[in-house]
Design a protein around this motif. Structure first.
Motif, mmCIF file in Angstrom:
data_model
loop_
_atom_site.group_PDB
_atom_site.id
_atom_site.type_symbol
_atom_site.label_atom_id
_atom_site.label_comp_id
_atom_site.label_asym_id
_atom_site.label_seq_id
_atom_site.Cartn_x
_atom_site.Cartn_y
_atom_site.Cartn_z
ATOM 1 N N VAL A 38 0.846 -1.203 0.000
ATOM 2 C CA VAL A 38 0.000 0.000 0.000
ATOM 3 C C VAL A 38 0.882 1.255 0.000
ATOM 4 C CG1 VAL A 38 -1.929 1.185 1.110
ATOM 5 C CG2 VAL A 38 -1.732 -1.284 1.356
ATOM 6 N N VAL A 39 0.449 2.234 -0.802
ATOM 7 C CA VAL A 39 1.225 3.470 -0.984
ATOM 8 C C VAL A 39 1.408 4.204 0.354
ATOM 9 C CG1 VAL A 39 1.138 5.760 -2.045
ATOM 10 C CG2 VAL A 39 0.548 3.732 -3.386
ATOM 11 N N ALA A 54 -1.049 3.702 3.519
ATOM 12 C CA ALA A 54 -0.525 2.526 4.240
ATOM 13 C C ALA A 54 -0.910 2.592 5.726
ATOM 14 C CB ALA A 54 0.991 2.441 4.078
ATOM 15 N N GLY A 55 -0.823 3.791 6.308
ATOM 16 C CA GLY A 55 -1.210 3.960 7.717
ATOM 17 C C GLY A 55 -2.696 3.688 7.913
ATOM 18 N N LYS A 98 -0.580 -8.227 6.817
ATOM 19 C CA LYS A 98 0.608 -7.363 6.892
ATOM 20 C C LYS A 98 0.535 -6.318 5.783
ATOM 21 C CE LYS A 98 5.628 -7.726 7.176
ATOM 22 N NZ LYS A 98 6.286 -7.530 5.885
ATOM 23 N N VAL A 99 0.839 -5.064 6.145
ATOM 24 C CA VAL A 99 0.848 -3.983 5.154
ATOM 25 C C VAL A 99 2.293 -3.637 4.824
ATOM 26 C CG1 VAL A 99 0.224 -1.569 4.716
ATOM 27 C CG2 VAL A 99 -1.367 -3.066 5.959
ATOM 28 N N ASN A 100 2.664 -3.789 3.563
ATOM 29 C CA ASN A 100 4.006 -3.409 3.119
ATOM 30 C C ASN A 100 3.945 -2.011 2.506
ATOM 31 O OD1 ASN A 100 5.055 -6.023 3.721
ATOM 32 N ND2 ASN A 100 4.166 -6.761 1.793
ATOM 33 N N PRO A 101 4.613 -1.023 3.119
ATOM 34 C CA PRO A 101 4.584 0.327 2.555
ATOM 35 C C PRO A 101 5.359 0.408 1.239
ATOM 36 C CG PRO A 101 5.714 0.262 4.708
ATOM 37 C CD PRO A 101 5.464 -1.145 4.300
ATOM 38 N N ILE A 102 4.760 1.014 0.214
ATOM 39 C CA ILE A 102 5.449 1.161 -1.079
ATOM 40 C C ILE A 102 5.356 2.625 -1.530
ATOM 41 C CG2 ILE A 102 5.103 -1.216 -1.885
ATOM 42 C CD1 ILE A 102 2.753 -0.031 -3.651
ATOM 43 N N PRO A 103 6.276 3.058 -2.397
ATOM 44 C CA PRO A 103 6.179 4.425 -2.934
ATOM 45 C C PRO A 103 5.162 4.489 -4.068
ATOM 46 C CG PRO A 103 8.140 3.339 -3.770
ATOM 47 C CD PRO A 103 7.481 2.355 -2.848
ATOM 48 N N TYR A 124 3.157 1.889 -7.727
ATOM 49 C CA TYR A 124 1.730 1.590 -7.975
ATOM 50 C C TYR A 124 1.187 2.624 -8.975
ATOM 51 C CZ TYR A 124 -3.148 0.334 -7.003
ATOM 52 O OH TYR A 124 -4.455 -0.077 -7.121
ATOM 53 N N PRO A 125 1.603 2.488 -10.258
ATOM 54 C CA PRO A 125 1.217 3.506 -11.246
ATOM 55 C C PRO A 125 -0.289 3.487 -11.515
ATOM 56 C CG PRO A 125 2.694 1.831 -12.211
ATOM 57 C CD PRO A 125 2.398 1.394 -10.821
ATOM 58 N N THR A 126 -0.880 4.676 -11.611
ATOM 59 C CA THR A 126 -2.313 4.807 -11.915
ATOM 60 C C THR A 126 -2.477 5.837 -13.040
ATOM 61 O OG1 THR A 126 -2.469 6.499 -10.194
ATOM 62 C CG2 THR A 126 -3.164 4.275 -9.578
ATOM 63 N N PRO A 127 -3.567 5.756 -13.806
ATOM 64 C CA PRO A 127 -3.760 6.739 -14.887
ATOM 65 C C PRO A 127 -3.786 8.176 -14.359
ATOM 66 C CG PRO A 127 -5.288 4.902 -15.141
ATOM 67 C CD PRO A 127 -4.597 4.704 -13.820
#
Ligand code: NAP
Length: 298
Positions: free
Chosen positions: A175-176, A223-224, A242-247, A251-254
């Motif tokens: 999750v971002v 993510a929080g 488990k939540v893995n924080p990602i930048p 996670y590209p979106t239109p």
């Protein structure tokens, strides 16, 4: 007081209807197929027939990513439709409350956004919602534009329900963690909308009109927020996820999202004496409503 709200299946209009019933306030919802905001001519007859004391403009084209490829439709629904609705409010001489979004901001400010900050949307959705604000303000001074954010509830589609659904089949989720904002509970928005409506119907004070920010107290990242959701779910006997924080880049979106869309609620508090509950308190309430169980102590 008779409130007319656009939308019949949305998170906010459903919350408003439910609260109106509890408070003995008449809430009339109008939506597709009876009215279509992309066809402003469909608005006049049902709006006039409802004889509202106040109009709440809640319905919107809310598919943020799809709006990038359906620009004209999003503009009609989020910009021109609310503009036409505001003209009807002016004709009927009633106030209009309109929900807008944190996505009107670019997200590059260091601090929290207040109402004096200049909008600079980075997505089609944000730009069309800003057009709605502009068209409403041009149609009538008797308006209250309320910018909210990260809306969730037991109703419709939202992040909380998506996380819980994904968590049923996965042990970990990415999750971002670099977008910062204020989760806002739709029943809390409804509480504020009714309080604002009651006030503006009775009080012509111009300082009660204009743009206000309306979000849950506090701030977090997606993510929080996800961690809060799974902690609350686990406290009700749900599975640990488990939540893995990602930048954001992972996670590209239109549609581009603002990195910072935290909004200050100070103006609303000063003008109306209104504050929404902290997002953690409201999330707990939402999880109780969704699961039918309260969190275990400890
Ligand atoms: N959701 C968020 O995170 C968020 C964040 C910031 C601001 N906001 C703003 O808050 C407001 C309420 O959001 P929400 O979460 O309650 O929205 P929602 O759950 O997506 O509901 C939107 C409502 O608008 C209706 N609608 C869509 N197109 C329409 C059209 N052409 N004519 C008439 N009605 C139409 C939908 O009807 P159907 O269901 O029949 O399509 C639905 O009832 C919106 O103005 C939104 O821009 C939302």
């Amino acid at each position: 007081m008779r409130i007319l709200v656009t939308g019949t299946e949305g998170q906010v209009d459903t919350s408003l209807k439910a609260l109106g019933e509890r408070m003995g306030i008449e809430v009339i919802r109008i939506g597709l197929p009876d009215i279509d905001l992309s066809k402003p001519k469909t608005l006049a007859e049902p709006v006039r027939a409802a004889k509202p004391d106040v109009i709440i403009s809640s319905a919107a084209y809310t598919a943020v990513d799809k709006a990038e490829s359906e620009t004209a439709l999003a503009q009609a629904i989020n910009g021109d439709g609310p503009g036409a609705l505001a003209k009807l409010a002016a004709e009927l001489n009633v106030p209009i409350l309109h929900l807008s979004t944190d996505y009107v901001f670019a997200g590059d400010k260091d601090g929290i956004y207040d109402e004096s900050d200049v909008p600079a949307p980075v997505s089609v959705y944000g730009a069309t919602k800003l057009s709605g604000e502009t068209q409403i303000a041009a149609a009538t001074d008797n308006h209250v534009i309320l910018r909210t954010a990260w809306v969730y509830s037991p109703y419709g589609n939202n992040f909380v329900k998506t996380m819980l659904r994904l968590g049923e089949t996965r042990d970990e989720l990415n999750v971002v963690a670099d977008q910062h904002g204020c989760p806002t509970y739709a029943p809390e928005i409804a509480r504020a909308l009714i309080a604002v409506a009651q006030r503006v119907v009775a009080d012509p004070d111009p300082t009660l009109r204009g743009v206000f920010h309306l979000t849950g107290q506090g701030e977090t990242t997606w993510a929080g927020f996800a961690e809060g959701i799974f902690a609350g779910s686990a406290a009700r006997g749900g599975k640990a996820v488990k939540v893995n924080p990602i930048p954001t880049e992972a996670y590209p979106t239109p549609a581009k999202r603002p990195a910072n869309s935290r909004l200050s609620g100070e103006k609303l508090n000063q003008s109306y004496g209104l504050r929404l509950d902290p997002w953690e308190t409201s999330l707990d309430e939402c999880l109780t409503a969704l699961t039918g169980t309260v969190a275990k102590e400890g």
